[in-house]
Design a protein around this motif. Structure first.
Motif, PDB file in Angstrom:
ATOM      1  N   ILE B  60       0.891  -1.160   0.000  1.00 18.74           N
ATOM      2  CA  ILE B  60       0.000   0.000   0.000  1.00 18.74           C
ATOM      3  C   ILE B  60       0.926   1.204   0.000  1.00 18.74           C
ATOM      4  O   ILE B  60       1.737   1.374   0.914  1.00 18.74           O
ATOM      5  CB  ILE B  60      -0.931  -0.004   1.222  1.00 18.74           C
ATOM      6  N   ALA B  61       0.838   2.003  -1.024  1.00 20.53           N
ATOM      7  CA  ALA B  61       1.870   3.021  -1.214  1.00 20.53           C
ATOM      8  C   ALA B  61       1.406   4.061  -2.221  1.00 20.53           C
ATOM      9  O   ALA B  61       0.357   3.928  -2.844  1.00 20.53           O
ATOM     10  CB  ALA B  61       3.152   2.358  -1.717  1.00 20.53           C
ATOM     11  N   ALA B  62       2.233   5.082  -2.361  1.00 18.82           N
ATOM     12  CA  ALA B  62       2.010   6.097  -3.376  1.00 18.82           C
ATOM     13  C   ALA B  62       2.979   5.846  -4.531  1.00 18.82           C
ATOM     14  O   ALA B  62       4.143   5.535  -4.301  1.00 18.82           O
ATOM     15  CB  ALA B  62       2.253   7.487  -2.793  1.00 18.82           C
ATOM     16  N   ALA B  63       2.482   5.972  -5.743  1.00 20.55           N
ATOM     17  CA  ALA B  63       3.357   5.860  -6.918  1.00 20.55           C
ATOM     18  C   ALA B  63       3.687   7.269  -7.382  1.00 20.55           C
ATOM     19  O   ALA B  63       2.793   8.020  -7.778  1.00 20.55           O
ATOM     20  CB  ALA B  63       2.651   5.096  -8.025  1.00 20.55           C
ATOM     21  N   PRO B  64       4.951   7.668  -7.295  1.00 24.57           N
ATOM     22  CA  PRO B  64       5.292   9.031  -7.707  1.00 24.57           C
ATOM     23  C   PRO B  64       5.358   9.150  -9.230  1.00 24.57           C
ATOM     24  O   PRO B  64       5.679   8.196  -9.926  1.00 24.57           O
ATOM     25  CB  PRO B  64       6.664   9.263  -7.086  1.00 24.57           C
ATOM     26  N   ASN B  65       5.011  10.320  -9.693  1.00 18.71           N
ATOM     27  CA  ASN B  65       5.161  10.648 -11.106  1.00 18.71           C
ATOM     28  C   ASN B  65       6.583  11.171 -11.303  1.00 18.71           C
ATOM     29  O   ASN B  65       6.940  12.233 -10.807  1.00 18.71           O
ATOM     30  CB  ASN B  65       4.131  11.721 -11.443  1.00 18.71           C
ATOM     31  N   HIS B  66       7.376  10.389 -12.014  1.00 20.33           N
ATOM     32  CA  HIS B  66       8.794  10.747 -12.159  1.00 20.33           C
ATOM     33  C   HIS B  66       8.981  12.141 -12.746  1.00 20.33           C
ATOM     34  O   HIS B  66       9.871  12.872 -12.349  1.00 20.33           O
ATOM     35  CB  HIS B  66       9.507   9.740 -13.039  1.00 20.33           C
ATOM     36  N   TYR B  67       8.117  12.488 -13.693  1.00 13.69           N
ATOM     37  CA  TYR B  67       8.259  13.803 -14.340  1.00 13.69           C
ATOM     38  C   TYR B  67       8.047  14.938 -13.343  1.00 13.69           C
ATOM     39  O   TYR B  67       8.780  15.921 -13.332  1.00 13.69           O
ATOM     40  CB  TYR B  67       7.276  13.940 -15.503  1.00 13.69           C
ATOM     41  N   ALA B  68       7.033  14.758 -12.475  1.00  9.53           N
ATOM     42  CA  ALA B  68       6.755  15.807 -11.488  1.00  9.53           C
ATOM     43  C   ALA B  68       7.907  15.961 -10.512  1.00  9.53           C
ATOM     44  O   ALA B  68       8.092  17.007  -9.912  1.00  9.53           O
ATOM     45  CB  ALA B  68       5.456  15.488 -10.740  1.00  9.53           C
ATOM     46  N   LEU B  69       8.690  14.899 -10.325  1.00  8.41           N
ATOM     47  CA  LEU B  69       9.844  14.961  -9.436  1.00  8.41           C
ATOM     48  C   LEU B  69      11.091  15.467 -10.158  1.00  8.41           C
ATOM     49  O   LEU B  69      12.183  15.437  -9.613  1.00  8.41           O
ATOM     50  CB  LEU B  69      10.136  13.578  -8.852  1.00  8.41           C
ATOM     51  N   GLY B  70      10.915  15.890 -11.403  1.00  9.24           N
ATOM     52  CA  GLY B  70      12.060  16.406 -12.152  1.00  9.24           C
ATOM     53  C   GLY B  70      12.867  15.319 -12.834  1.00  9.24           C
ATOM     54  O   GLY B  70      13.903  15.592 -13.437  1.00  9.24           O
ATOM     55  N   MET B  71      12.375  14.050 -12.735  1.00  8.64           N
ATOM     56  CA  MET B  71      13.081  12.968 -13.425  1.00  8.64           C
ATOM     57  C   MET B  71      12.571  12.948 -14.866  1.00  8.64           C
ATOM     58  O   MET B  71      11.726  12.149 -15.226  1.00  8.64           O
ATOM     59  CB  MET B  71      12.793  11.622 -12.738  1.00  8.64           C
ATOM     60  N   MET B  72      13.084  13.884 -15.651  1.00  3.46           N
ATOM     61  CA  MET B  72      12.518  14.113 -16.982  1.00  3.46           C
ATOM     62  C   MET B  72      12.955  13.041 -17.982  1.00  3.46           C
ATOM     63  O   MET B  72      12.337  12.879 -19.017  1.00  3.46           O
ATOM     64  CB  MET B  72      12.941  15.483 -17.502  1.00  3.46           C
ATOM     65  N   ALA B  73      14.047  12.373 -17.685  1.00  2.00           N
ATOM     66  CA  ALA B  73      14.554  11.374 -18.633  1.00  2.00           C
ATOM     67  C   ALA B  73      14.283   9.984 -18.079  1.00  2.00           C
ATOM     68  O   ALA B  73      14.524   9.718 -16.905  1.00  2.00           O
ATOM     69  CB  ALA B  73      16.048  11.572 -18.845  1.00  2.00           C
TER      70      ALA B  73
END
Lengths: 159, 167
Positions: B60-73
């Motif tokens: 049970i967890a949150a899935a982060p949006n890589h783009y929103a975290l600045g992980m653009m690549a």
């Protein structure tokens, strides 16, 4: 269905946001007041945590928050698939592919195989049926890359 | 139906359906779910614990949006590893802290000779390339070829949903 034309810009995150993101990527507590438990661990109030998690979700920093299912454990299956789609047909084919609820996610990638999607279904048979249906709709072949082994360590992305 | 598959009872199924759109972000999230599925809060917690124990729910967890975290690549690195070494090498690659997913998959010859897939995220392509080079050093002695597929666009992202009438 609208295609997302470009990624969202990065969201400005402070130190507490980053702590929250890192902590919530695994093992959300199964207790009556889980936010209070997590708040204690990261050093904020329960209400502050609830407000920030709500904001992070609304901003799209979290794509999902909740239980993650293992399709295989309930008799289902995942399969990575790839297609080589001619540029001029790309968006049209994406609409066909995305229109199937079995398609869990779909990425455009820079390669001759330029469309990569994951089928997630409750039964193994549905994988083949969906891939075949996409081939029929689009007239393009769907390469199938089911996982043979998983070398699984963790999901964490450091925020 | 695959081996070791767990049959969900109708209440578990209802519980999973009720949480698929997300857990309520509230003081008593499991109590809110309990109201929707007509269980007690304690039942919801106990059933979710059991679903985690038997592997139906991974976490049970949150899935982060890589783009929103600045992980653009984000690059899907792919490697052609001799079959006799792929399991061992796969474990080593999967253990690298920056590899988020690592799988052995079938080749699709002749177009696709690669059998090891490792996903790498970074704030820039340059950062992804540094990480890719690190994998390359690790697999070098048993690798016959490799490639990287950068993502250009997210076309869809939803995750596994149970169908309403399945089961």
């Amino acid at each position: 269905m609208m295609l997302q034309s470009k990624p969202n810009p990065p969201i400005a995150l402070d130190e507490l946001d980053r702590k929250i993101i890192n902590r919530l990527q695994d093992a959300f507590p199964l207790v009556p007041n889980p936010f209070a438990r997590v708040a204690l661990q990261i050093g904020c109030t329960e209400q502050d945590l609830i407000d920030r998690v709500t904001r992070l979700r609304d901003q799209g920093v979290f794509t999902r928050f909740g239980p993650f299912l293992d399709a295989a454990a309930i008799g289902g299956d995942f399969c990575l698939c790839a297609m080589s789609v001619p540029t001029e047909r790309f968006d049209e084919v994406a609409e066909f592919v995305n229109g199937h609820p079995e398609v869990a996610h779909n990425y455009e990638r820079a390669h001759a195989f330029n469309m990569w999607f994951v089928l997630a279904t409750e039964t193994e048979q549905e994988i083949g049926a969906t891939a075949n249906a996409i081939e029929q709709e689009t007239g393009l072949s769907v390469a199938r890359f089911p996982k043979l082994e998983e070398y699984f360590i963790g999901f964490r992305v450091a925020a | 139906m695959s081996e070791n598959a767990t049959i969900l009872d109708p209440i578990d199924r209802k519980l999973i359906e009720a949480t698929q759109a997300g857990l309520p972000i509230a003081h008593r999230p499991y109590a809110e779910i309990a109201r929707r599925v007509e269980l007690t809060e304690a039942d919801v917690i106990a059933r979710l614990e059991q679903l985690i124990r038997c592997g139906v729910v991974r976490r049970i967890a949150a899935a982060p949006n890589h783009y929103a975290l600045g992980m653009m690549a984000n690059g899907m690195t792919v490697w052609d590893i001799a079959d006799e070494f792929v399991s061992e090498i796969g474990r080593d690659v999967g253990a690298l802290p920056f590899v988020t997913h690592c799988y052995r998959r079938p080749r699709a010859l002749p177009a696709w000779p690669y059998n090891l897939f490792a996903m790498v995220h970074g704030t820039s392509r340059a950062e992804v390339e540094v990480k890719r080079a690190e994998i390359s050093r690790l697999v070098n002695s048993v690798c016959r070829g490799s490639d990287i597929l950068y993502s250009k666009r997210i076309l869809k992202k939803t995750g596994l949903r149970l169908s309403q009438n399945g089961g």
